[in-house]
Design an enzyme around this catalytic site. Structure first.
Site, PDB file in Angstrom:
ATOM      1  N   ILE A 190      43.688  41.292  48.514  1.00  0.00           N
ATOM      2  CA  ILE A 190      44.196  40.317  47.726  1.00  0.00           C
ATOM      3  C   ILE A 190      43.306  39.406  47.100  1.00  0.00           C
ATOM      4  CG2 ILE A 190      45.407  39.140  49.646  1.00  0.00           C
ATOM      5  CD1 ILE A 190      47.830  38.678  48.013  1.00  0.00           C
ATOM      6  N   CYS A 191      43.375  38.864  45.868  1.00  0.00           N
ATOM      7  CA  CYS A 191      42.891  37.651  45.435  1.00  0.00           C
ATOM      8  C   CYS A 191      41.475  38.021  45.339  1.00  0.00           C
ATOM      9  CB  CYS A 191      42.979  36.621  46.270  1.00  0.00           C
ATOM     10  SG  CYS A 191      42.642  34.992  45.649  1.00  0.00           S
ATOM     11  N   ALA A 192      40.417  37.534  46.026  1.00  0.00           N
ATOM     12  CA  ALA A 192      38.906  37.588  45.803  1.00  0.00           C
ATOM     13  C   ALA A 192      38.554  38.947  46.423  1.00  0.00           C
ATOM     14  CB  ALA A 192      38.281  36.390  46.089  1.00  0.00           C
ATOM     15  N   TYR A 229      42.198  38.125  41.694  1.00  0.00           N
ATOM     16  CA  TYR A 229      42.057  36.849  41.115  1.00  0.00           C
ATOM     17  C   TYR A 229      41.667  36.801  39.649  1.00  0.00           C
ATOM     18  CZ  TYR A 229      42.509  32.012  40.977  1.00  0.00           C
ATOM     19  OH  TYR A 229      42.516  30.452  40.430  1.00  0.00           O
ATOM     20  N   SER A 242      46.297  42.859  44.970  1.00  0.00           N
ATOM     21  CA  SER A 242      47.093  41.819  44.170  1.00  0.00           C
ATOM     22  C   SER A 242      46.382  40.770  43.813  1.00  0.00           C
ATOM     23  CB  SER A 242      48.149  41.432  45.312  1.00  0.00           C
ATOM     24  OG  SER A 242      49.139  40.521  44.800  1.00  0.00           O
TER      25      SER A 242
END
Length: 184
Positions: free
Chosen positions: A102-104, A123, A151
């Protein structure tokens, strides 16, 4: 035998993504192990300190149904440099078990050549680092491509954790967890 998840925690991890993932998966009956890149407590991106269950070194040879990577730029830079994590992710992919980022954290996948060519998200600011290696989607909260789940960031952490729960514990259990959390 319960399903298992390994959540990897590095200095600078995004604590919301970590805590929400660990909590939701445990509520779904999944046995969660939190492994730090080292043996010491981990200071996250917003100065929350988390004491992992163990170190990655101690669990690197165990099998998990999913390996979960929370975001946080600094934490992801550390995970990208970890040879132990790279080998674990390669084994996870080779043995066709789930990897979730998720994200980075999708940058960690890229650093270790995991899931190349698959569809993913991250992200938004990290798209330029990923879109030449993957089929990048920037208008969905969670993407699943085979055994890869990705995500976008802290605001999508519940969606991310619920998707992991769904693939491991089933739709019925996931609905029960989401209802208990007042998400549906």
């Amino acid at each position: 035998m319960p399903k298992t998840a390994l959540i990897v925690l590095a200095e600078g991890a995004e604590e919301m993504e970590f805590v929400i993932s660990a909590d939701v998966l445990r509520r779904a009956g999944i046995k969660v192990t939190v492994a730090g890149l080292s043996d010491k407590p981990v200071k996250c991106s917003r100065d929350v300190v988390i004491n992992p269950d163990t170190s990655l070194e101690k669990v690197k040879d165990e099998e998990f149904n999913v390996v979960v990577l929370p975001g946080g730029i600094c934490g992801c830079e550390e995970m990208s440099k970890s040879d132990i994590l790279g080998e674990l992710l390669k084994k996870q992919e080779k043995e066709e078990r789930f990897v979730a980022a998720i994200c980075a954290a999708p940058t960690v996948l890229a650093a270790h050549s995991i899931g190349l060519g698959k569809t993913l998200t991250s992200y938004p600011g990290l798209k330029p680092k990923l879109d030449s290696l993957y089929k990048y989607v920037d208008d969905e909260k969670v993407i699943q491509d085979g055994k890869l789940i990705t995500s976008r960031g802290p605001g999508t952490a519940f969606d991310f954790a619920l998707k992991i729960s769904e693939v491991l514990a089933g739709e019925e259990k996931t609905r029960e967890v989401a209802k208990g959390l007042l998400l549906i």
